[in-house]
Design a protein around this motif. Structure first.
Motif, mmCIF file in Angstrom:
data_model
loop_
_atom_site.group_PDB
_atom_site.id
_atom_site.type_symbol
_atom_site.label_atom_id
_atom_site.label_comp_id
_atom_site.label_asym_id
_atom_site.label_seq_id
_atom_site.Cartn_x
_atom_site.Cartn_y
_atom_site.Cartn_z
ATOM 1 N N PHE A 72 0.833 -1.205 0.000
ATOM 2 C CA PHE A 72 0.000 0.000 0.000
ATOM 3 C C PHE A 72 0.867 1.253 0.000
ATOM 4 C CE2 PHE A 72 -2.043 3.538 2.130
ATOM 5 C CZ PHE A 72 -3.197 3.670 1.378
ATOM 6 N N VAL A 73 1.906 1.261 0.831
ATOM 7 C CA VAL A 73 2.811 2.415 0.905
ATOM 8 C C VAL A 73 3.443 2.657 -0.464
ATOM 9 C CG1 VAL A 73 4.977 3.267 1.892
ATOM 10 C CG2 VAL A 73 3.275 2.182 3.374
ATOM 11 N N SER A 76 0.871 4.149 -2.755
ATOM 12 C CA SER A 76 0.540 5.537 -2.419
ATOM 13 C C SER A 76 1.609 6.514 -2.913
ATOM 14 C CB SER A 76 0.354 5.690 -0.905
ATOM 15 O OG SER A 76 1.568 5.467 -0.214
ATOM 16 N N ARG A 77 2.820 6.000 -3.124
ATOM 17 C CA ARG A 77 3.916 6.849 -3.607
ATOM 18 C C ARG A 77 4.018 6.857 -5.132
ATOM 19 N NH1 ARG A 77 8.338 4.622 0.828
ATOM 20 N NH2 ARG A 77 7.567 5.829 2.603
ATOM 21 N N THR A 82 -4.353 5.522 -6.035
ATOM 22 C CA THR A 82 -3.695 4.605 -5.099
ATOM 23 C C THR A 82 -4.353 3.226 -5.045
ATOM 24 O OG1 THR A 82 -2.937 6.440 -3.733
ATOM 25 C CG2 THR A 82 -2.990 4.280 -2.697
ATOM 26 N N GLN A 193 -11.210 1.534 -2.635
ATOM 27 C CA GLN A 193 -11.251 2.858 -2.023
ATOM 28 C C GLN A 193 -11.418 2.775 -0.505
ATOM 29 O OE1 GLN A 193 -10.430 5.679 -3.367
ATOM 30 N NE2 GLN A 193 -10.789 6.751 -1.432
ATOM 31 N N VAL A 196 -8.034 2.295 0.982
ATOM 32 C CA VAL A 196 -7.302 3.562 0.993
ATOM 33 C C VAL A 196 -7.763 4.415 2.180
ATOM 34 C CG1 VAL A 196 -6.840 5.700 -0.264
ATOM 35 C CG2 VAL A 196 -6.943 3.524 -1.505
ATOM 36 N N TYR A 199 -6.337 3.051 5.571
ATOM 37 C CA TYR A 199 -4.944 3.378 5.816
ATOM 38 C C TYR A 199 -4.710 4.886 5.955
ATOM 39 C CZ TYR A 199 -3.104 -1.355 5.126
ATOM 40 O OH TYR A 199 -2.799 -2.688 5.262
ATOM 41 N N SER A 200 -5.682 5.675 5.516
ATOM 42 C CA SER A 200 -5.552 7.129 5.599
ATOM 43 C C SER A 200 -5.994 7.671 6.961
ATOM 44 C CB SER A 200 -6.372 7.805 4.496
ATOM 45 O OG SER A 200 -5.917 7.381 3.216
#
Length: 201
Positions: A72-73, A76-77, A82, A193, A196, A199-200
């Motif tokens: 996931f990280v 996200s980058r 994402t 979603q 996402v 994790y946000s």
């Protein structure tokens, strides 16, 4: 090599979907496991719904918590949406590509074929299930493994045209990973979603 080894039918019943492949128990008992599973009317919190979606994705692709978070990280980058990038990265895992090519009936079986050195990428043996296949690479069956019954049974009648991002060569028993799949072409019932959003938090 870490992987989930617990009861699979119980997990499939929890989500109400055959996430590990065809499941006789799920077809007979399509309700949550446990003594009161058939009568339970559980109200899930918003967090619980997001957590369940993440768990479903983890079990579907056979990825444990730490590895999933790292993916996931990384997603996200990256450029792009994402959640979609995360699913594309999961779909690019070697064990998943082997499964999508029809070489194995389930992702677990695909993982085992990779680990036992029956799979080659661009002609070289790769025994790492999490290996990230890149567009243009060719994934196939090692020559001495082509006669394995599990592979022959899996390929028999398999419809290779249902995944437009891979191209199968029947004679070579190999497939080319053409490009990363579009979200619409990934058949898994996952609401990325929600992952996402989890994790946000």
């Amino acid at each position: 090599m870490a992987r989930y080894t617990g009861p699979k039918s119980k997990i499939a019943r929890k989500f109400g979907e055959p996430i590990f492949g065809p499941d006789k128990v799920l077809s007979k008992k399509n309700y949550a496991p446990g003594q009161h599973g058939n009568n339970r009317r559980k109200k899930n919190s918003e967090y619980g719904i997001m957590l369940a979606e993440k768990q479903k994705a983890k079990y579907t692709y056979g990825v444990l918590e730490k590895q999933f978070r790292n993916m996931f990280v990384k997603a996200s980058r990256s450029t792009g949406i994402t959640g979609e990038v995360l699913l594309q990265n999961l779909e690019s895992r070697l064990d998943n590509v082997v499964f999508r090519l029809g070489i194995a009936p389930t992702r677990d079986a695909a993982r085992q074929l990779v680990s036992h050195k029956h799979i080659v990428v661009d002609g070289e043996v790769v025994n790492i299930p999490s290996y990230a296949v890149q567009p243009g690479q060719i994934v196939g069956v090692r020559e001495k493994a082509k006669s394995l019954e599990v592979i022959q049974n899996a390929l028999a009648g398999f419809n290779h045209s249902k995944y437009p991002w891979i191209e199968w060569d029947e004679n070579a028993k190999a497939g080319k990973y053409l490009h990363r799949p579009e979200r619409a072409d990934i058949p898994e019932n996952i609401k990325e979603q929600l992952i996402v959003e989890l994790y946000s938090k």
